[in-house]
Design a protein around this motif. Structure first.
Motif, PDB file in Angstrom:
ATOM      1  N   LEU A 247       8.150   3.544  -9.944  1.00  0.00           N
ATOM      2  CA  LEU A 247       8.439   4.432  -8.814  1.00  0.00           C
ATOM      3  C   LEU A 247       7.158   5.074  -8.278  1.00  0.00           C
ATOM      4  O   LEU A 247       6.973   5.181  -7.065  1.00  0.00           O
ATOM      5  N   LEU A 248       6.277   5.496  -9.188  1.00  0.00           N
ATOM      6  CA  LEU A 248       5.042   6.148  -8.760  1.00  0.00           C
ATOM      7  C   LEU A 248       4.055   5.151  -8.160  1.00  0.00           C
ATOM      8  O   LEU A 248       3.472   5.397  -7.096  1.00  0.00           O
ATOM      9  N   ALA A 249       3.846   4.032  -8.860  1.00  0.00           N
ATOM     10  CA  ALA A 249       2.853   3.056  -8.400  1.00  0.00           C
ATOM     11  C   ALA A 249       3.306   2.345  -7.138  1.00  0.00           C
ATOM     12  O   ALA A 249       2.512   2.132  -6.203  1.00  0.00           O
ATOM     13  N   LYS A 250       4.577   1.972  -7.068  1.00  0.00           N
ATOM     14  CA  LYS A 250       5.087   1.305  -5.867  1.00  0.00           C
ATOM     15  C   LYS A 250       5.104   2.269  -4.700  1.00  0.00           C
ATOM     16  O   LYS A 250       4.906   1.861  -3.542  1.00  0.00           O
ATOM     17  N   GLY A 251       5.318   3.544  -5.001  1.00  0.00           N
ATOM     18  CA  GLY A 251       5.272   4.556  -3.949  1.00  0.00           C
ATOM     19  C   GLY A 251       3.902   4.669  -3.320  1.00  0.00           C
ATOM     20  O   GLY A 251       3.757   5.191  -2.213  1.00  0.00           O
ATOM     21  N   GLN A 252       2.855   4.190  -4.036  1.00  0.00           N
ATOM     22  CA  GLN A 252       1.495   4.160  -3.484  1.00  0.00           C
ATOM     23  C   GLN A 252       1.077   2.722  -3.142  1.00  0.00           C
ATOM     24  O   GLN A 252      -0.109   2.403  -3.073  1.00  0.00           O
ATOM     25  N   ASP A 253       2.088   1.856  -2.941  1.00  0.00           N
ATOM     26  CA  ASP A 253       1.884   0.485  -2.444  1.00  0.00           C
ATOM     27  C   ASP A 253       1.070  -0.404  -3.382  1.00  0.00           C
ATOM     28  O   ASP A 253       0.349  -1.307  -2.933  1.00  0.00           O
ATOM     29  N   LEU A 254       1.189  -0.170  -4.676  1.00  0.00           N
ATOM     30  CA  LEU A 254       0.567  -1.070  -5.639  1.00  0.00           C
ATOM     31  C   LEU A 254       1.559  -2.158  -6.053  1.00  0.00           C
ATOM     32  O   LEU A 254       2.770  -1.944  -6.038  1.00  0.00           O
ATOM     33  N   ASP A 255       1.033  -3.315  -6.388  1.00  0.00           N
ATOM     34  CA  ASP A 255       1.861  -4.411  -6.900  1.00  0.00           C
ATOM     35  C   ASP A 255       2.141  -4.117  -8.376  1.00  0.00           C
ATOM     36  O   ASP A 255       1.215  -3.988  -9.172  1.00  0.00           O
ATOM     37  N   VAL A 256       3.412  -3.984  -8.734  1.00  0.00           N
ATOM     38  CA  VAL A 256       3.769  -3.601 -10.097  1.00  0.00           C
ATOM     39  C   VAL A 256       4.466  -4.765 -10.791  1.00  0.00           C
ATOM     40  O   VAL A 256       5.457  -5.307 -10.284  1.00  0.00           O
ATOM     41  N   ARG A 257       3.928  -5.148 -11.954  1.00  0.00           N
ATOM     42  CA  ARG A 257       4.479  -6.281 -12.696  1.00  0.00           C
ATOM     43  C   ARG A 257       4.734  -5.888 -14.146  1.00  0.00           C
ATOM     44  O   ARG A 257       4.169  -4.915 -14.645  1.00  0.00           O
ATOM     45  N   ALA A 258       5.576  -6.658 -14.803  1.00  0.00           N
ATOM     46  CA  ALA A 258       5.890  -6.429 -16.215  1.00  0.00           C
ATOM     47  C   ALA A 258       5.313  -7.556 -17.057  1.00  0.00           C
ATOM     48  O   ALA A 258       5.421  -8.729 -16.690  1.00  0.00           O
ATOM     49  N   LEU A 259       4.677  -7.172 -18.178  1.00  0.00           N
ATOM     50  CA  LEU A 259       4.185  -8.166 -19.136  1.00  0.00           C
ATOM     51  C   LEU A 259       5.250  -8.360 -20.217  1.00  0.00           C
ATOM     52  O   LEU A 259       5.567  -7.414 -20.952  1.00  0.00           O
ATOM     53  N   ARG A 260       5.781  -9.548 -20.299  1.00  0.00           N
ATOM     54  CA  ARG A 260       6.768  -9.854 -21.342  1.00  0.00           C
ATOM     55  C   ARG A 260       6.033 -10.367 -22.570  1.00  0.00           C
ATOM     56  O   ARG A 260       5.696 -11.555 -22.660  1.00  0.00           O
TER      57      ARG A 260
END
Length: 507
Positions: A247-260
């Protein structure tokens, strides 16, 4: 700055005299000086050296780090140490090195348990220590992992002149160049998770220090990173931390990914069990966080209501139309609904969020105390900002006026703390209530943030005083006009114009 050919401070004095507003005596405002901060840095450096020497002497601490598979070169690179299991060994060592009691306390290394007891004891005792550095590599605080049975497994330095947990990121000084090269940062939960990635040769990794991710953290990372890879613990707390980070990072237009991660509940476990697979996973760059959440919804077979509660807040912060359209399509497919229906739900989520924000703002206004009372209470929580009371116009609230005068008198001397015994007996109970309320609701600010917020409150109080003065003058003008007192009306009109100018200076 000049007003009508007069320097600003003198203009304020002149206008105040003409309008009957009492101004406080001039006093220089200052936070910790550059030299004071340098002394605190030196104190922290000496503490880190002391902890490193004690690590070499502690078989227990060395054995613990070996079981955590931390190699010697990483211990050295991150200046890992050990705070001895002693009441005041660190404090005594620092005193011998020439640091004062006040400096040790401000550096976050010593604690005075009882205001009536002058004894100081060490904050870090029987703990493996991790120096926390700023982006330039300067030590600003410590984290500590207990080797005993303490209730708190990990503790951190308190917020102070150098350390602010809302800004500090463990490992940033080691990671910044690699983050800049890769345009990506891996975000983990703890110290050993950062070390785990370094053990397998991956350096663009940081962890928050003693708090959840904040907007300030994200802003710092955004300076060099375009992508955030979340590698948080596989438990409920880790999932919630990942959601907040998105929510915070996407709110600042960053690409957010998850490492599985291929195995283990966290990066530390994975590095121990499958280092090569972990390296490959990190190199692959993860999967879009929204896709990771959608796959989790499908795997858990959540009901639509529960699924929407999870996914709608995430969809609502995506600003890119293209990304939002892609996310909506994938979510609609997983939930077996239409994009149109999902868009309606997202719209309602945004409306509900706006309503919640308005409600929270209203609740803030419904404080049981006035702005002036909150301001006076905050001086007990952050006595280093007491000099700001000199900027405060004399208030017109009868109940708070004696406390204002008492604090103003105390501000003439430099103080590290304020106690109720410093006040006249008749206002101690009142002051105690304000201090307790302020501590409960605003006691987690850093020193710099506290000074900034206290100044804002001071300006608001001053504006309120001047606004009331305006209202009094308006009533006086109307009364003089009704009674045909021309000269008095003109005098009051002049004062009213001057108050308006004073008010503009407080904006």
């Amino acid at each position: 700055m000049k007003i009508e050919g007069v320097e600003f401070p003198q203009a304020v004095k002149d206008l105040a005299e003409k309008t009957g507003v009492k101004l406080p005596k001039e006093k220089m405002m200052s936070g910790p000086t550059k030299d004071e901060k340098e002394r605190l840095r030196e104190c922290l450096i000496e503490a880190a050296a002391f902890y490193k020497e004690n690590l070499k002497k502690s078989e227990k601490a060395m054995l613990y780090l070996q079981t955590r598979r931390v190699p010697a070169e990483i211990m050295e690179s991150f200046m890992i140490g050990f705070a001895p299991d002693s009441f005041d060994a660190t404090y005594t060592h620092l005193l011998k090195k020439g640091f004062s009691r006040s400096e040790i306390q401000k550096a976050g290394l010593g604690i005075q348990k009882d205001l009536k007891d002058d004894r100081m004891y060490d904050r870090f005792r029987n703990r493996v220590t991790f120096p926390i550095q700023d982006a330039q590599g300067n030590i600003i605080g410590f984290g500590g992992r207990t080797l005993g049975e303490d209730d708190a497994k990990y503790i951190n330095s308190p917020d102070g002149p150098l350390y602010n947990k809302s800004v500090a990121l463990f490992g940033l000084s080691h990671a910044k160049e690699m983050i800049r090269q890769k345009k990506a940062v891996i975000l983990v939960e703890g110290y050993f998770d950062v070390l785990a990635f370094h053990r397998i040769g991956i350096g663009n990794v940081v962890a928050v220090s003693g708090t959840a991710l904040t907007p300030q953290h994200v802003a710092i990372l955004k300076r060099t990173a375009e992508r955030v890879l979340l590698s948080l613990d596989r438990d409920a707390a880790g999932e919630e931390a990942a959601r907040r980070a998105f929510l915070l990072a996407k709110g600042q237009d960053l690409d957010v990914r998850a490492l599985r991660l291929p195995v283990g509940k966290d990066p530390d476990e994975c590095a121990n069990s499958a280092p090569e697979e972990m390296h490959k996973t990190a190199d692959a760059g993860g999967v879009p966080y929204i896709e990771w959440v959608i796959s989790g919804i499908v795997e858990k077979k959540l009901e639509k209501r529960d699924a929407l509660a999870v996914i709608l807040p995430l969809l609502s912060v995506i600003s890119s139309a293209v990304e939002r359209e892609d996310a909506l399509q994938k979510t609609a497919s997983a939930l077996r609904t239409t994009v149109t229906a999902l868009e309606d739900d997202v719209r309602r989520e945004n409306e509900a969020k706006e309503l919640r924000n308005r409600t929270q703002d209203t609740q803030k206004v419904l404080s049981p105390f006035s702005t002036l009372e909150l301001l006076l209470g905050l001086f007990f929580v952050y006595p280093h900002a007491l000099d700001v009371v000199a900027e405060l116009l004399e208030p017109d609230q009868e109940k708070a006026l004696p406390l204002y005068h008492a604090l103003k008198a105390l501000a003439l001397g430099e103080r590290d703390k304020i106690t109720l015994e410093d006040l006249p007996e008749q206002i101690r109970e009142y002051a105690s209530v304000l201090a307790l309320y302020s501590e409960e609701h605003f006691g987690m600010w850093s020193d710099d943030l506290a000074r900034s917020e206290i100044r804002k409150l001071c300006l608001k109080v001053n504006r309120d005083v001047l606004k009331k003065k305006q209202q009094e003058l308006i009533e006086g003008i109307r009364s003089a006009r009704g009674a045909g007192k021309k000269m008095e009306e003109e005098k009051l009109l002049t004062q009213y114009q001057q108050v308006l100018k004073l008010t503009s200076m407080t904006k």
